[in-house]
Write a protein that holds these residues in place. Structure first.
Motif, PDB file in Angstrom:
ATOM      1  N   MET A  61      56.457  49.796  31.368  1.00 43.29           N
ATOM      2  CA  MET A  61      56.264  49.271  32.711  1.00 43.29           C
ATOM      3  C   MET A  61      55.374  50.166  33.559  1.00 43.29           C
ATOM      4  SD  MET A  61      56.902  46.660  34.604  1.00 43.29           S
ATOM      5  CE  MET A  61      58.312  45.835  33.862  1.00 43.29           C
ATOM      6  N   PHE A  62      55.434  51.474  33.351  1.00 42.87           N
ATOM      7  CA  PHE A  62      54.560  52.366  34.112  1.00 42.87           C
ATOM      8  C   PHE A  62      53.084  52.090  33.780  1.00 42.87           C
ATOM      9  CE2 PHE A  62      58.036  55.565  35.040  1.00 42.87           C
ATOM     10  CZ  PHE A  62      57.895  55.471  36.410  1.00 42.87           C
ATOM     11  N   SER A  63      52.778  51.867  32.505  1.00 43.07           N
ATOM     12  CA  SER A  63      51.404  51.558  32.128  1.00 43.07           C
ATOM     13  C   SER A  63      50.944  50.258  32.773  1.00 43.07           C
ATOM     14  CB  SER A  63      51.284  51.443  30.604  1.00 43.07           C
ATOM     15  OG  SER A  63      51.347  52.710  30.001  1.00 43.07           O
ATOM     16  N   SER A  64      51.805  49.235  32.726  1.00 40.33           N
ATOM     17  CA  SER A  64      51.460  47.959  33.351  1.00 40.33           C
ATOM     18  C   SER A  64      51.202  48.129  34.841  1.00 40.33           C
ATOM     19  CB  SER A  64      52.595  46.949  33.136  1.00 40.33           C
ATOM     20  OG  SER A  64      52.722  46.620  31.776  1.00 40.33           O
ATOM     21  N   SER A  65      51.987  48.990  35.488  1.00 43.25           N
ATOM     22  CA  SER A  65      51.851  49.193  36.928  1.00 43.25           C
ATOM     23  C   SER A  65      50.518  49.838  37.275  1.00 43.25           C
ATOM     24  CB  SER A  65      52.999  50.073  37.441  1.00 43.25           C
ATOM     25  OG  SER A  65      54.247  49.490  37.141  1.00 43.25           O
ATOM     26  N   TYR A  66      50.175  50.913  36.568  1.00 46.02           N
ATOM     27  CA  TYR A  66      48.940  51.624  36.873  1.00 46.02           C
ATOM     28  C   TYR A  66      47.718  50.754  36.584  1.00 46.02           C
ATOM     29  CZ  TYR A  66      50.993  56.238  37.753  1.00 46.02           C
ATOM     30  OH  TYR A  66      51.667  57.285  38.302  1.00 46.02           O
ATOM     31  N   ILE A  67      47.729  50.076  35.437  1.00 48.83           N
ATOM     32  CA  ILE A  67      46.592  49.231  35.085  1.00 48.83           C
ATOM     33  C   ILE A  67      46.514  48.025  36.013  1.00 48.83           C
ATOM     34  CG2 ILE A  67      45.641  47.750  33.277  1.00 48.83           C
ATOM     35  CD1 ILE A  67      46.720  49.730  31.246  1.00 48.83           C
ATOM     36  N   GLY A  68      47.678  47.532  36.446  1.00 48.00           N
ATOM     37  CA  GLY A  68      47.696  46.369  37.322  1.00 48.00           C
ATOM     38  C   GLY A  68      46.942  46.594  38.623  1.00 48.00           C
ATOM     39  N   ILE A  69      47.010  47.795  39.156  1.00 46.66           N
ATOM     40  CA  ILE A  69      46.312  48.096  40.411  1.00 46.66           C
ATOM     41  C   ILE A  69      44.798  47.960  40.224  1.00 46.66           C
ATOM     42  CG2 ILE A  69      45.842  49.879  42.129  1.00 46.66           C
ATOM     43  CD1 ILE A  69      48.672  50.969  41.561  1.00 46.66           C
ATOM     44  N   GLY A  70      44.276  48.568  39.155  1.00 42.01           N
ATOM     45  CA  GLY A  70      42.845  48.430  38.882  1.00 42.01           C
ATOM     46  C   GLY A  70      42.468  47.008  38.540  1.00 42.01           C
ATOM     47  N   MET A  71      43.373  46.320  37.824  1.00 51.01           N
ATOM     48  CA  MET A  71      43.120  44.947  37.414  1.00 51.01           C
ATOM     49  C   MET A  71      42.927  44.024  38.601  1.00 51.01           C
ATOM     50  SD  MET A  71      44.966  41.841  37.353  1.00 51.01           S
ATOM     51  CE  MET A  71      46.672  42.372  37.284  1.00 51.01           C
ATOM     52  N   ILE A  72      43.755  44.164  39.620  1.00 56.24           N
ATOM     53  CA  ILE A  72      43.676  43.241  40.753  1.00 56.24           C
ATOM     54  C   ILE A  72      42.390  43.478  41.543  1.00 56.24           C
ATOM     55  CG2 ILE A  72      44.790  44.499  42.645  1.00 56.24           C
ATOM     56  CD1 ILE A  72      45.651  40.940  41.573  1.00 56.24           C
ATOM     57  N   VAL A  73      41.951  44.739  41.627  1.00 59.28           N
ATOM     58  CA  VAL A  73      40.699  45.048  42.327  1.00 59.28           C
ATOM     59  C   VAL A  73      39.518  44.419  41.594  1.00 59.28           C
ATOM     60  CG1 VAL A  73      39.130  46.896  43.011  1.00 59.28           C
ATOM     61  CG2 VAL A  73      41.604  47.177  43.329  1.00 59.28           C
ATOM     62  N   VAL A  74      39.492  44.569  40.264  1.00 56.71           N
ATOM     63  CA  VAL A  74      38.402  44.008  39.467  1.00 56.71           C
ATOM     64  C   VAL A  74      38.404  42.488  39.548  1.00 56.71           C
ATOM     65  CG1 VAL A  74      37.469  43.773  37.137  1.00 56.71           C
ATOM     66  CG2 VAL A  74      38.333  45.990  37.913  1.00 56.71           C
ATOM     67  N   ASN A  75      39.581  41.874  39.456  1.00 58.34           N
ATOM     68  CA  ASN A  75      39.660  40.421  39.502  1.00 58.34           C
ATOM     69  C   ASN A  75      39.254  39.858  40.857  1.00 58.34           C
ATOM     70  OD1 ASN A  75      40.717  38.771  37.123  1.00 58.34           O
ATOM     71  ND2 ASN A  75      42.031  40.575  37.042  1.00 58.34           N
ATOM     72  N   PHE A  76      39.673  40.519  41.911  1.00 58.17           N
ATOM     73  CA  PHE A  76      39.312  40.038  43.244  1.00 58.17           C
ATOM     74  C   PHE A  76      37.794  40.134  43.443  1.00 58.17           C
ATOM     75  CE2 PHE A  76      38.883  40.455  47.913  1.00 58.17           C
ATOM     76  CZ  PHE A  76      39.500  39.264  48.281  1.00 58.17           C
ATOM     77  N   GLY A  77      37.212  41.265  43.017  1.00 57.45           N
ATOM     78  CA  GLY A  77      35.764  41.421  43.113  1.00 57.45           C
ATOM     79  C   GLY A  77      35.029  40.415  42.245  1.00 57.45           C
ATOM     80  N   GLY A  78      35.547  40.177  41.041  1.00 57.86           N
ATOM     81  CA  GLY A  78      34.922  39.210  40.155  1.00 57.86           C
ATOM     82  C   GLY A  78      34.983  37.800  40.700  1.00 57.86           C
ATOM     83  N   MET A  79      36.134  37.423  41.279  1.00 59.60           N
ATOM     84  CA  MET A  79      36.264  36.090  41.854  1.00 59.60           C
ATOM     85  C   MET A  79      35.289  35.893  43.013  1.00 59.60           C
ATOM     86  SD  MET A  79      37.539  34.374  44.705  1.00 59.60           S
ATOM     87  CE  MET A  79      38.717  35.514  45.421  1.00 59.60           C
TER      88      MET A  79
END
Length: 507
Positions: free
Chosen positions: A169-187
C-alpha cells in the motif's frame, strides 16, 4: 519512440514505489494498510485510480466511440456515484470497525460460514478486474512495441506482480501522487489539443445531449443504466476500495477522501468521453482497428502528448492492479487460510504468504484477459457479480442489524449469483459485446435480456434476504471494534488491541 518515453516515465514513478518499500519494515500492517496513516489527498487519489486506469479510460473511450457518450461516461459516473454513496453511508462506520479486509466484516456480522463464500466471490470477481488492466497493457505493447497480444499479456503479468510485491500500500500511495499529476496534465493536454486542432464533434445520436441513450432501450438505455447501477452499488463491496478506506488515518478522513475521489474521477474522466466522440470523425475506418485512444495517440497526436497520456494511464493501471492483487491476496491468506489472525498483523509469515498469493491471482487475471480482450466490459462485469451476491448482505447487514443472520446472507448470495450466472450463460451479449466466455446457445433469451440481468439478479438477492430475515431468528449484536475509536478532524488516534496496530499519524 512513444513506448520508450512511456517506459521512462513509468520507471521514474516506480522509483518512488521502490523508495516507499522502505517504510514497510517487515510489518504486514504497513504492507496491507500503510499503517493506517494515509491522509485525505492520498486516499482520494487511490480511490480515484480505479476509474483513471487503462481499464476505465480505454473502456470509456471505446464504449463512447461505439455506442455513444453515455455508454462511455457510464463508467466514471457509476464509480463516482459509488464513492459519493460510500462517503455518505459507509466510509466512516466501516473505517471505525478497525478491520483489515471486507470479508472481516462479513465474519463479524454473520460468522465464518459467510466469510468464506464472501471471500471466494470477491477474489473470483476481482480476477476479472485484474484481467481488464492486463488487456489494456497487452493492447499497449501490441500497438506501440509490436509485441503480439498474447505474448504481451504474459509479459505484463510479472511486471504487475513485481511492482505490487515491493511495497504494498505504501508503494501504491507514493506512485498514486505522481500518477494523478501526470493524468491530469495528460487529460488537459489531450482535450486542449483536440479542441484547438479538430474542435469537438459528435456523430448523430451519440452525443451527450442525445438522451435517448438513457431513455430508449433501442439506443442502449437499459445497458447504460445497468452499468451505472452495477458500478455505483457493486463497487461498494470492492475489496480494494474498502482496503484503501481502512488505510486512512481516521473515519472522517475516509469520508472526505470518498467525496474528493469522486470529484477527481469526474474531472479527469468525462473529457475522455468527449474526446472519443470526436476521434470517431478523425479516425474514420481506423476506429475499428483497436482501442480508439491508442490509435488516436499513436497516429495523430503529438508524440510528447501521447507519452504523457499513456504514461499516466499505464501508471494508474499498475496502481489499480496492485491494489486488487494486494487486497485479494490479503483475503486469501487472512480470510480463507486464516493466517495472520491468531497472532497479529506484524507477522512476517503472514506478509510472505500475502506476497506469494499474488501469483495465482495474477495468473487468473491473465487467463481471463486471454479469453476476453475487452476493457470496460470486464470492469462492469466484476461489479455486476458483486452486486448480485454481496451488496444486499453488506448494506442490510450493516443497517438492518435487528434482522438477518447467516441463513439470510447465504440465501441472498446463492440466489443472486445463481440467477446472474444463469442469465450470463444464456444471454448472447455482455453489455453490448458478444459473450465469448460462457454463452450457451438457446432459444429463450436474446440480446434484449442484456442489462436486465443485472437488475433481476440484484432484485432476487434482495427479496430472498428480506424474506429469510423476517422468518429467521434475530442476530447477535454486531461489535464495532476491539477498542473505542476517537474521530476528530485532526485524525483519530486509536490502538487496536486485537491486531496490535500502532496509533495512526498523518502521512
Amino acid at each position: 519512440m512513444i513506448i520508450a518515453g512511456v517506459i521512462l516515465c513509468v520507471l521514474a514513478l516506480l522509483v518512488a514505489g521502490v523508495y516507499a518499500a522502505r517504510r514497510v519494515h517487515g510489518s504486514s500492517n504497513n504492507y496491507l494498510l500503510a499503517g493506517r496513516t494515509l491522509a485525505v489527498p492520498v486516499v482520494a487519489i487511490l480511490l480515484a485510480s480505479q476509474a483513471i486506469d487503462s481499464n476505465g479510460i480505454l473502456g470509456n473511450t471505446d464504449l463512447a466511440s461505439e455506442f455513444g457518450f453515455w455508454a462511455g461516461a457510464a463508467l466514471p459516473l457509476g464509480l463516482a456515484l459509488c464513492l459519493i454513496i460510500a462517503g455518505v453511508f459507509f466510509a466512516k462506520p466501516m473505517r471505525a470497525f478497525q478491520i483489515v479486509t471486507l470479508p472481516d466484516f462479513f465474519e463479524r456480522r454473520f460468522g465464518r460460514s459467510i466469510e468464506i463464500p464472501a471471500s471466494i466471490l470477491t477474489v473470483s470477481a476481482f480476477g476479472i478486474l485484474v484481467a481488464g488492466n492486463l488487456v489494456a497493457l497487452g493492447f499497449l505493447l501490441d500497438r506501440f512495441a509490436d509485441i503480439p497480444y498474447n505474448a504481451a499479456i504474459l509479459l505484463a503479468v510479472p511486471i504487475v506482480i513485481c511492482y505490487t510485491i515491493a511495497g504494498g500500500m505504501f508503494s501504491s500511495s507514493y506512485i498514486g501522487i505522481g500518477m494523478i499529476v501526470v493524468n491530469f496534465g495528460g487529460m488537459l493536454g489531450l482535450f486542449g489539443w483536440m479542441v484547438a486542432t479538430h474542435g469537438l464533434s459528435t456523430p448523430a445520436g451519440l452525443g451527450p445531449f442525445d438522451l435517448s441513450q438513457l431513455t430508449s432501450s433501442a439506443d442502449g438505455a437499459v445497458i447504460n443504466w445497468a452499468t451505472i447501477v452495477a458500478l455505483a452499488l457493486g463497487n461498494l463491496v470492492a475489496i480494494d476500495l474498502m482496503q484503501r478506506i481502512f488505510s486512512s488515518n481516521s473515519p472522517r478522513t475516509a469520508q472526505k477522501a470518498c467525496f474528493s475521489g469522486a470529484a477527481l474521477i469526474l474531472i479527469i474522466c468525462i473529457p475522455f468521453s468527449l474526446v472519443a466522440l470526436t476521434a470517431v470523425a478523425i479516425l474514420g475506418d481506423e476506429a475499428a482497428s483497436g482501442p480508439v485512444l491508442y490509435t488516436l495517440l499513436g497516429d495523430h497526436a503529438p508524440t510528447l502528448l501521447a507519452v504523457v497520456v499513456l504514461a499516466g494511464i499505464v501508471t494508474a493501471s499498475l496502481t489499480t492492479a496492485s491494489g486488487v492483487l494486494l487486497s485479494c491476496s490479503a483475503v486469501i491468506t487472512r480470510n480463507i487460510l486464516r493466517m495472520g489472525r491468531a497472532t497479529s498483523l506484524e507477522s512476517a509469515s503472514a506478509m510472505t504468504a500475502t506476497r506469494v498469493a499474488m501469483i495465482p491471482m495474477a495468473l487468473l487475471g491473465a487467463l481471463v484477459a486471454l479469453r476476453i480482450p475487452q476493457t470496460g466490459i470486464l470492469l462492469t462485469l466484476t461489479f455486476d457479480l458483486l452486486l448480485a451476491g454481496l451488496v444486499v448482505p453488506f448494506i442490510l447487514g450493516l443497517y438492518w442489524r435487528s434482522r438477518g443472520t447467516a441463513t439470510a446472507a447465504m440465501a441472498a448470495i446463492v440466489a443472486g449469483v445463481a440467477v446472474r450466472v444463469a442469465l450470463f450463460v444464456a444471454t448472447p451479449t455482455i453489455y453490448g459485446v458478444e459473450n465469448t466466455l460462457l454463452y450457451v446457445s438457446n432459444g429463450t433469451f436474446s440480446e434484449s435480456m442484456d442489462g436486465w440481468s443485472t437488475f433481476i439478479a440484484a432484485a432476487v438477492s434482495l427479496v430472498v434476504y428480506v424474506a429469510a430475515a423476517l422468518v429467521g431468528r434475530r442476530p447477535v449484536p454486531l461489535v464495532v471494534g476491539a477498542a473505542p475509536v476517537r474521530d476528530t478532524d485532526a485524525g483519530a488516534e486509536t490502538a487496536d488491541e486485537a491486531t496490535h496496530e500502532p496509533a495512526p499519524v498523518r502521512a
